[in-house]
Design an enzyme around this catalytic site. Structure first.
Site, PDB file in Angstrom:
ATOM      1  N   TYR A 138     -35.715  29.014  20.300  1.00 50.41           N
ATOM      2  CA  TYR A 138     -37.268  28.865  19.667  1.00 50.41           C
ATOM      3  C   TYR A 138     -37.697  28.232  21.147  1.00 50.41           C
ATOM      4  CZ  TYR A 138     -40.593  26.232  17.107  1.00 50.41           C
ATOM      5  OH  TYR A 138     -41.847  26.446  16.654  1.00 50.41           O
ATOM      6  N   GLU A 226     -45.170  31.145  17.092  1.00 52.66           N
ATOM      7  CA  GLU A 226     -44.176  30.314  17.014  1.00 52.66           C
ATOM      8  C   GLU A 226     -43.373  31.445  17.170  1.00 52.66           C
ATOM      9  OE1 GLU A 226     -42.462  27.261  14.171  1.00 52.66           O
ATOM     10  OE2 GLU A 226     -43.216  29.182  13.386  1.00 52.66           O
TER      11      GLU A 226
END
Length: 416
Positions: A138, A226
């Site tokens: 991530y 993101e």
């Protein structure tokens, strides 16, 4: 608000803190912006017809192809089309199958957990190269008020809800504060790549992707980029498999090309009409229209209506720089909703002139021949003149002394 529309109310509240609605981009549009900044994404094409999708699949010449319906709602993989096809995301090794699947997607409604009951019509599909992912991480860049600028946040645990990772294994969340004047430094990028678990040649490759993502962040005036997952493939590639980009709405004047991509076809028509007049509208499931100025006042109004046994039908926020025409257009929107059985106007005049509101109300009541009860509570700037205008209008307007009184009177008006 404690109605079934509370989630939408919270979304509206976030939107109300900005001068315009938030920008929504389809997946392929975000990936196009990433490509233009040199970020590694899957090879892909966009198609509007089944024949275009078939040709795109052939051009890809990939071992495996992924076909994705392009709508703004999540949960596409488990969605259902009204053509009978199950799933808005399909994998295949046969290009011919892509054409067949696209034929059952394009022009049909896809229903997921996040769409309206009847679903959303699919007008575009993305045909992309399917890549194996050997490991998921991530990575995000976002503006952080506590740091007075951008920060990088990463975790070797990708492909899942980052909030869950932060709650269960906070030691696996890594943060790097970025100097807005200096940008991402080489040692910072390499340190983040190491923390994400990239090794050997992949470490430098990941660091390069991190720097490119920061370049994109600056170039498009993003508030957040993101990537989940930022993955590595068995062939030794670092690829951004999925990304969400949030934009600074105040930068629209210099990001015209990006904002021109805004897909409003899935937006509520009433919300779109409201936006034309710089009004913010969110429909709820009650019968008392809430006509306010300010997000906090809207939430308080809905809560007090609920407290007295009523249910809000919507939020309509006038904002600050109000003109009489906006008030008139607001009433047009409210009275067009067949669920509305009463209207509660709750205005606190700070930068808003209450007399302007009063003139707009009386004009709307006369020209639209208002048929539902109207309760008005005004406080603040020029309120005495506003109350005089309403009183001398001769219109059946119920005045309220305060918000509690206004809510009681609106609920009582419906019961009568």
């Amino acid at each position: 608000a404690t109605t079934a529309g509370a989630d939408r109310a919270c979304t509206w509240l976030r939107a109300s803190l900005h001068p315009r609605r938030w920008l929504n981009l389809q997946e392929y549009q975000s990936k196009k912006l990433m490509q233009e900044s040199g970020v590694a994404v899957q090879r892909f094409y966009v198609a509007d017809t089944a024949s275009e999708a078939l040709e795109a699949a052939k051009r890809l010449n990939a071992k495996e192809i992924v076909l994705k319906a392009q709508i703004l709602a999540g949960g596409r993989g488990k969605g259902v089309f009204d053509s009978g096809l199950k799933g808005g995301v399909h994998l295949t090794k046969d290009p011919a199958v892509v054409g067949e699947l696209a034929n059952k997607m394009l022009g049909f409604n896809l229903t997921t957990k996040q769409t309206p009951k009847d679903g959303v019509k699919v007008k575009t599909v993305m045909v992309a190269e399917a890549l194996d992912i050997s490991r998921e991480t991530y990575f995000a860049i976002l503006m952080d008020r506590s740091c007075n600028g951008p920060v990088m946040v990463g975790s070797p645990q990708g492909g899942m809800d980052i909030e869950e990772v932060a709650a269960s294994t906070p030691e696996l969340i890594f943060k790097e504060v970025i100097d807005i004047f200096e940008g991402v430094q080489d040692d910072q990028a390499l340190r983040m790549a190491t923390n994400l678990g990239f090794k050997g040649p992949l470490q430098k490759q990941a660091a390069d992707q991190i720097k490119r993502l920061y370049d994109l962040f600056l170039k498009v005036d993003a508030t957040q980029v993101e990537v989940n997952p930022l993955g590595e493939t068995p062939e030794g590639q670092v690829v951004c498999f999925d990304a969400k980009i949030n934009f600074d709405d105040n930068a629209e004047f210099r990001q015209k090309a990006v904002f021109a991509m805004d897909d409003m076809t899935e937006s509520d028509p009433t919300e779109m009409q409201a936006a034309k007049w710089d009004l913010k509208y969110i429909g709820l499931d009650g019968n008392i229209a809430c006509f306010v100025n300010g997000a906090g006042l809207a939430m308080a109004t809905c809560d007090i209506i609920d407290l007295h046994g009523g249910k809000p039908a919507n939020f309509l926020d006038l904002g600050g720089g109000v003109q009489e025409r906006q008030v008139y257009e607001a009433f047009k929107l409210l009275t067009a909703d067949p669920k509305v059985e009463a209207i509660l106007v709750n205005i606190f005049g700070g930068i808003v002139n209450c007399a302007i509101i009063a003139n707009g109300i009386t004009k709307a009541c006369r020209e639209l021949e208002l048929k539902v009860p109207l309760v008005v509570r005004l406080e603040g700037t020029n309120v005495h003149e506003a109350k005089r205008i309403l009183t001398e209008s001769g219109l059946p307007i119920t005045a309220a002394d305060n918000l509690d009184d206004a809510a009681k009177k609106a609920v009582a008006a419906i019961k009568k």
